[in-house]
Design an enzyme around this catalytic site. Structure first.
Site, PDB file in Angstrom:
ATOM      1  CD  GLU A  63      -2.723   1.353   2.341  1.00 46.71           C
ATOM      2  OE1 GLU A  63      -3.555   2.296   2.599  1.00 46.71           O
ATOM      3  OE2 GLU A  63      -2.983   0.552   3.201  1.00 46.71           O
ATOM      4  CD  GLU A  88       2.474   8.159   4.714  1.00 53.32           C
ATOM      5  OE1 GLU A  88       3.059   9.332   4.354  1.00 53.32           O
ATOM      6  OE2 GLU A  88       1.281   7.775   4.159  1.00 53.32           O
ATOM      7  CG  ASP A 115       9.758   8.139  -3.310  1.00 56.59           C
ATOM      8  OD1 ASP A 115       8.741   7.677  -3.728  1.00 56.59           O
ATOM      9  OD2 ASP A 115      10.091   9.391  -4.022  1.00 56.59           O
ATOM     10  CG  ASP A 138      -1.441  16.013  -3.103  1.00 55.74           C
ATOM     11  OD1 ASP A 138      -2.190  16.585  -3.849  1.00 55.74           O
ATOM     12  OD2 ASP A 138      -0.818  16.320  -2.001  1.00 55.74           O
ATOM     13  CE  LYS A 142      -4.078  26.550  -6.873  1.00 57.12           C
ATOM     14  NZ  LYS A 142      -2.901  27.279  -6.008  1.00 57.12           N
ATOM     15  CG  ASP A 174     -11.978  12.606  -3.228  1.00 50.79           C
ATOM     16  OD1 ASP A 174     -10.842  11.854  -2.873  1.00 50.79           O
ATOM     17  OD2 ASP A 174     -12.195  13.862  -2.999  1.00 50.79           O
ATOM     18  CB  THR A 209      -9.511   6.742   3.809  1.00 49.08           C
ATOM     19  OG1 THR A 209     -10.148   7.679   2.780  1.00 49.08           O
ATOM     20  CG2 THR A 209      -9.138   5.379   3.200  1.00 49.08           C
ATOM     21  CE  LYS A 210      -6.437  12.314   6.970  1.00 45.44           C
ATOM     22  NZ  LYS A 210      -5.418  13.023   7.858  1.00 45.44           N
ATOM     23  CD  GLU A 212     -14.587   5.949   0.331  1.00 48.36           C
ATOM     24  OE1 GLU A 212     -15.463   5.476  -0.310  1.00 48.36           O
ATOM     25  OE2 GLU A 212     -13.697   5.227   1.022  1.00 48.36           O
TER      26      GLU A 212
END
Length: 230
Positions: A63, A88, A115, A138, A142, A174, A209-210, A212
């Site tokens: 993940e 992470e 990474d 992320d 823009k 999303d 998830t937060k 979502e």
């Protein structure tokens, strides 16, 4: 990976974030991290031995971007037959994930700090992963920042090369424009096949998830993509 391929992979799997941690997260780093975690820069050159890291031989799912970790711990707890590796760069996130795992008695979870792009290039053998999951990366909304998005052709090609035949790439976002880009990029990768015509139904087993939850409050639908390495 060859030098020319490295030059094409100009994305990173993270943005810089604060390293402040709670007392509990600090305790997790002191007591739990030495048993289950590795920093990218401390991994010896060459392919990593997943069987040695996990202490057994089992399918491995990577993940990328586990955040604060509660969904990751839930996924590991509900699939004990699978080894889960969470990548992470946010130290507090890994600290919290270790606390969730400790609370749930999760033993089939390992953590990578660093990474994931470099980890995949330098340390993951071809055809060794059962799955790769990237949930709510992320979006860089823009237009001038779209080039910073993680899901780019060269990176998807790298992931596909590290998946075993039958292995899956599972993406969720999303942001509608990013979802369209993900679909286009993954569809163009010759090693991958979409399990559905376009979007996959939201799997019941994927925890909310937060990101979502916030998207639902703001009226943005979530889209999942499930591609298989053939």
């Amino acid at each position: 990976m060859e030098t020319k391929e490295r030059r094409r992979l100009d994305v990173v799997s993270h943005v810089q974030r604060s390293t402040r941690m709670t007392a509990g997260q600090q305790r997790a780093w002191a007591e739990i991290w030495p048993q289950i975690g590795r920093r990218l820069e401390e991994i010896p050159a060459g392919p990593v031995d997943f069987s040695e890291w996990f202490g057994r031989t089992a399918p491995v799912v990577l993940e990328i971007g586990s955040g604060m970790g509660e969904p990751t711990a839930q996924l590991a707890a509900t699939a004990p037959e699978v080894d889960h590796l969470a990548a992470e760069v946010y130290q507090a996130g890994h600290g919290q994930l270790m606390l969730w795992a400790e609370r749930g008695g999760v033993s089939n979870l390992r953590l990578l700090l660093g990474d994931a792009v470099i980890f995949l290039m330098d340390h993951v053998p071809a055809g060794s992963l059962h799955g790769v999951r990237i949930y709510f990366p992320d979006p860089w909304p823009k237009k001038r920042h779209h080039k910073r998005r993680l899901i780019q052709p060269a990176f998807v090609a790298l992931i596909a090369s590290r998946l075993a035949p039958g292995g899956t790439l599972h993406l969720a976002t999303d942001w509608a424009h990013y979802a369209d880009q993900m679909l286009e990029v993954c569809t163009a990768e010759p090693l991958l096949t979409n399990q559905y015509d376009t979007w996959a139904p939201r799997p019941d087993w994927r925890p909310v998830t937060k990101f979502e939850s916030r998207a639902h409050r703001e009226g943005r639908p979530t889209r999942d993509l499930l591609f298989t390495r053939h």
